[in-house]
Design a protein around this motif. Structure first.
Motif, mmCIF file in Angstrom:
data_model
loop_
_atom_site.group_PDB
_atom_site.id
_atom_site.type_symbol
_atom_site.label_atom_id
_atom_site.label_comp_id
_atom_site.label_asym_id
_atom_site.label_seq_id
_atom_site.Cartn_x
_atom_site.Cartn_y
_atom_site.Cartn_z
ATOM 1 N N THR A 125 36.371 44.108 29.178
ATOM 2 C CA THR A 125 36.097 44.719 30.471
ATOM 3 C C THR A 125 37.370 45.420 30.933
ATOM 4 O OG1 THR A 125 36.684 42.593 31.397
ATOM 5 C CG2 THR A 125 34.343 43.072 31.192
ATOM 6 N N ALA A 126 37.273 46.127 32.074
ATOM 7 C CA ALA A 126 38.423 46.892 32.562
ATOM 8 C C ALA A 126 39.595 45.970 32.842
ATOM 9 C CB ALA A 126 38.021 47.614 33.833
ATOM 10 N N THR A 127 40.802 46.479 32.602
ATOM 11 C CA THR A 127 41.985 45.655 32.840
ATOM 12 C C THR A 127 42.791 46.148 34.039
ATOM 13 O OG1 THR A 127 43.159 46.971 31.228
ATOM 14 C CG2 THR A 127 42.250 44.892 30.455
ATOM 15 N N THR A 128 42.314 47.199 34.688
ATOM 16 C CA THR A 128 42.959 47.632 35.930
ATOM 17 C C THR A 128 41.921 47.568 37.058
ATOM 18 O OG1 THR A 128 42.416 49.906 35.386
ATOM 19 C CG2 THR A 128 44.626 49.170 34.831
ATOM 20 N N VAL A 129 42.420 47.635 38.285
ATOM 21 C CA VAL A 129 41.532 47.440 39.432
ATOM 22 C C VAL A 129 40.478 48.549 39.510
ATOM 23 C CG1 VAL A 129 41.460 47.280 41.936
ATOM 24 C CG2 VAL A 129 43.358 46.281 40.687
ATOM 25 N N GLN A 130 39.226 48.145 39.609
ATOM 26 C CA GLN A 130 38.120 49.084 39.763
ATOM 27 C C GLN A 130 37.572 48.936 41.188
ATOM 28 O OE1 GLN A 130 37.234 51.015 36.884
ATOM 29 N NE2 GLN A 130 39.133 50.029 36.242
#
Lengths: 199, 160
Positions: free
Chosen positions: A36-41
């Motif tokens: 999954t994304a590893t930076t803030v979404q």
């Protein structure tokens, strides 16, 4: 003759090393693709239809308007299942607990050592095995008075941090299947019954 | 000859040591005031005022919203109006939310989000680098969700 042998050996090692690098890059790409994304979404902070389903499975309403009694029962259940209480705030109906357990899985440790030995042989440099060693599980339980129904809503959620033998975080995740919540609330029902009948 | 050489080598080492001591680069202290935005901008992004006077009700709504968004509560203090929570889905996100009285008719909610690190991680080194900024849009989404929980839905009922 000896020089030629040494040169051939060095070339072979360089070849293995470049193949290993390619293998790592391919593995990393696969890993990134599956994660999954590893930076803030920003959209992660949005309420969605899935939030409804999640809220329903994480929450139960108990037929008592005595919120303090429910909180006492919650603390007892958390202690029953091995959690230490880190924080409690009666006015807001919040109980926070955590427990630390081993995360060692023999199959993973064996695979890690095998990989480290192979990598050491291929690169000629010592590679340490890395595997999951310990985990911290956290739980927060929140109660809310439901005045219309003369009841108390209880909501629970779990999460876990897994640390490697090198002390770094290898995994961080939300825990919670429907079965986990059902079991927790079954224990809480029993705890409320026991608390009510022990007085 | 060899004595003169060793003396000159010793002097060389001494000079290098002095030079190195003089060349220690000080760590910049402006990390304390790291944000480029003005105080007013930061506050307007991170704060919302609500026409409510029941502080506990707002704090409960904040907690419910954090749970809806996959946070686990770390600490809550009703006297100070402070709630801290951590989210661990994909990336680490820590939230500190403070509920204070603005005036007789309004409460102010201020949220601060921090990504890449959590006190829960102890000494583990993890994801702490410059690209870990929290976009302003994240705060807008958070306050929209809080607004829904505060005014639109009942905290114990499913969302509409």
């Amino acid at each position: 003759m000896i020089l030629e042998g040494a040169r051939a050996s060095t070339e072979r090692r360089d070849k293995y090393r470049s193949q290993l690098v390619i293998l790592w890059v391919v593995l990393c790409l696969f890993g990134l693709g599956g994660c999954t994304a590893t930076t803030v979404q920003p959209e992660d902070m949005r309420l969605t239809p899935e939030t409804t389903a999640k809220r329903q499975s994480q929450m139960r309403i108990f037929d008592t308007g005595n919120e303090a009694e429910v909180l006492v029962a919650v603390v007892a259940v958390l202690q029953d299942i091995g959690f230490l209480i880190d924080e409690s705030e009666t006015q807001l109906g919040v109980i926070v607990g955590s427990k630390e357990r081993s995360a060692i899985q023999p199959a993973e440790v064996a695979a890690s050592y095998t990989l480290a030995i192979v990598a050491t042989l291929l690169t000629g440099e010592a590679v340490d095995p890395v595997y999951a060693e310990r985990q911290t599980m956290r739980v927060s339980v929140v109660t809310t008075p439901v005045e219309e129904k003369n009841g108390t809503a209880v909501r629970v959620n779990f999460q876990r941090l897994v640390f490697t033998n090198k002390g770094n975080i290898s995994r961080k995740e939300v825990l919670g299947s429907d079965e986990i919540y059902q079991e927790f609330f079954a224990k809480l029902s029993k705890s409320l019954f026991l608390e009510a009948h022990s007085q | 000859m060899s004595r003169a050489r060793s003396v000159s080598a010793g002097i060389g080492v001494l000079v290098l040591a002095v030079l190195q001591a003089a060349c220690v680069v000080p760590m910049p202290e402006d990390a304390i005031f790291e944000d480029d935005a003005t105080q007013l901008q930061i506050r307007s992004i991170q704060s919302r005022e609500y026409e409510v006077t029941d502080r506990i009700r707002v704090m409960r709504a904040v907690i419910a919203t954090l749970l809806d968004l996959d946070f686990v509560i770390d600490e809550a203090d009703s006297d100070l109006g402070v709630i801290t929570a951590t989210r661990m889905s994909g990336y680490l996100l820590s939230a500190t939310v403070v509920v204070t009285e603005k005036d007789d008719a309004h409460l102010q909610v201020r949220a601060r989000l921090q990504t890449g690190w959590t006190p829960l991680a102890g000494t583990a080194v993890y994801e702490l680098h410059a690209s870990n900024t929290v976009p302003d849009e994240t705060y807008r989404e958070f306050f929209n969700s809080l607004g829904k929980n505060l005014f639109v839905t009942s905290l114990w009922n499913p969302l509409p």
